[in-house]
Design a protein around this motif. Sequence first.
Motif, PDB file in Angstrom:
ATOM      1  N   VAL A 167       0.854  -1.185   0.000  1.00  0.00           N
ATOM      2  CA  VAL A 167       0.000   0.000   0.000  1.00  0.00           C
ATOM      3  C   VAL A 167       0.890   1.235   0.000  1.00  0.00           C
ATOM      4  O   VAL A 167       2.077   1.175   0.337  1.00  0.00           O
ATOM      5  CB  VAL A 167      -0.962   0.041   1.221  1.00  0.00           C
ATOM      6  CG1 VAL A 167      -1.906  -1.149   1.201  1.00  0.00           C
ATOM      7  CG2 VAL A 167      -0.190   0.105   2.528  1.00  0.00           C
ATOM      8  N   LYS A 168       0.302   2.373  -0.355  1.00  0.00           N
ATOM      9  CA  LYS A 168       1.032   3.635  -0.399  1.00  0.00           C
ATOM     10  C   LYS A 168       0.694   4.542   0.778  1.00  0.00           C
ATOM     11  O   LYS A 168       1.370   5.565   0.971  1.00  0.00           O
ATOM     12  CB  LYS A 168       0.723   4.362  -1.708  1.00  0.00           C
ATOM     13  CG  LYS A 168       1.131   3.592  -2.955  1.00  0.00           C
ATOM     14  CD  LYS A 168       0.728   4.338  -4.217  1.00  0.00           C
ATOM     15  CE  LYS A 168       1.094   3.544  -5.463  1.00  0.00           C
ATOM     16  NZ  LYS A 168       0.673   4.258  -6.706  1.00  0.00           N
ATOM     17  N   ALA A 169      -0.350   4.210   1.532  1.00  0.00           N
ATOM     18  CA  ALA A 169      -0.753   5.041   2.656  1.00  0.00           C
ATOM     19  C   ALA A 169      -1.630   4.219   3.593  1.00  0.00           C
ATOM     20  O   ALA A 169      -2.141   3.151   3.233  1.00  0.00           O
ATOM     21  CB  ALA A 169      -1.509   6.281   2.185  1.00  0.00           C
ATOM     22  N   LEU A 170      -1.822   4.730   4.802  1.00  0.00           N
ATOM     23  CA  LEU A 170      -2.667   4.099   5.809  1.00  0.00           C
ATOM     24  C   LEU A 170      -3.779   5.054   6.212  1.00  0.00           C
ATOM     25  O   LEU A 170      -3.525   6.237   6.463  1.00  0.00           O
ATOM     26  CB  LEU A 170      -1.846   3.735   7.059  1.00  0.00           C
ATOM     27  CG  LEU A 170      -0.601   2.875   6.855  1.00  0.00           C
ATOM     28  CD1 LEU A 170       0.126   2.683   8.180  1.00  0.00           C
ATOM     29  CD2 LEU A 170      -0.952   1.532   6.230  1.00  0.00           C
ATOM     30  N   LEU A 171      -4.998   4.566   6.255  1.00  0.00           N
ATOM     31  CA  LEU A 171      -6.132   5.331   6.785  1.00  0.00           C
ATOM     32  C   LEU A 171      -6.515   4.706   8.122  1.00  0.00           C
ATOM     33  O   LEU A 171      -6.981   3.562   8.174  1.00  0.00           O
ATOM     34  CB  LEU A 171      -7.317   5.288   5.821  1.00  0.00           C
ATOM     35  CG  LEU A 171      -8.637   5.905   6.337  1.00  0.00           C
ATOM     36  CD1 LEU A 171      -8.441   7.359   6.754  1.00  0.00           C
ATOM     37  CD2 LEU A 171      -9.736   5.780   5.286  1.00  0.00           C
TER      38      LEU A 171
END
Length: 215
Positions: free
Chosen positions: A76-80
């Motif tokens: 993944v490129k980011a975490l929410l």
Amino acid sequence: MLRTAAVAATLATVVGLSSIIWIRFASSDYEYSVDTVPAAEVALIPGAQVYASGQPSPYLAARLDLGRRLLETGKVKALLLTGDNGRPSYDEPTAMRSYLVRKGVPANKIALDYAGFSTYESCARAHKIFGVQQAIVVTQDFSLPRTIALCRDAGIEATGIGDDTQPHNLTYNKCWLRDQLAATKAAFDMLVHPAPKFLGNQESTVRDAINATPQ
């Protein structure tokens, strides 16, 4: 009265089992391990208990560690991070971010949703407010089918990985049972689609985190 109670108990059992079967069917093709899950732009990590010290509970810490692995390996490129901040004295998303930053995750690769008061609301807000179209959801193994089903129903092309490292003790059994009971509410939400308690304006924080250069 006994006959009425028996009929009611039977109906409750049928509804509960039907909900569990429906959710497991809806999610069965989308459960993976960290190594096998297809890449996505963002990992969605629902909140769980945070202690008064600000330390995530072992269940939540395990989720966050899985999310960190997804980011580090390029899955993944980011975490929410989505959780409960319904009162000033309790803030799951900030505690989750602090934990990850201490572990070396760049703060600019993290987006926060402070109104993820339930799994359904976390999924609905991720799609409606943060514009998430595709995600890997990260939770415990027993919660994974419900979380995937709710997020896919919300319009997210969701796959998922589940933490299976927690000891199978009384706490685990209680959490497992609570999650099975929650299947009925999840089925109701998937049928009715109630509006989340809070929506607000659309946010670009997830897109900003995806595009950010790690710092």
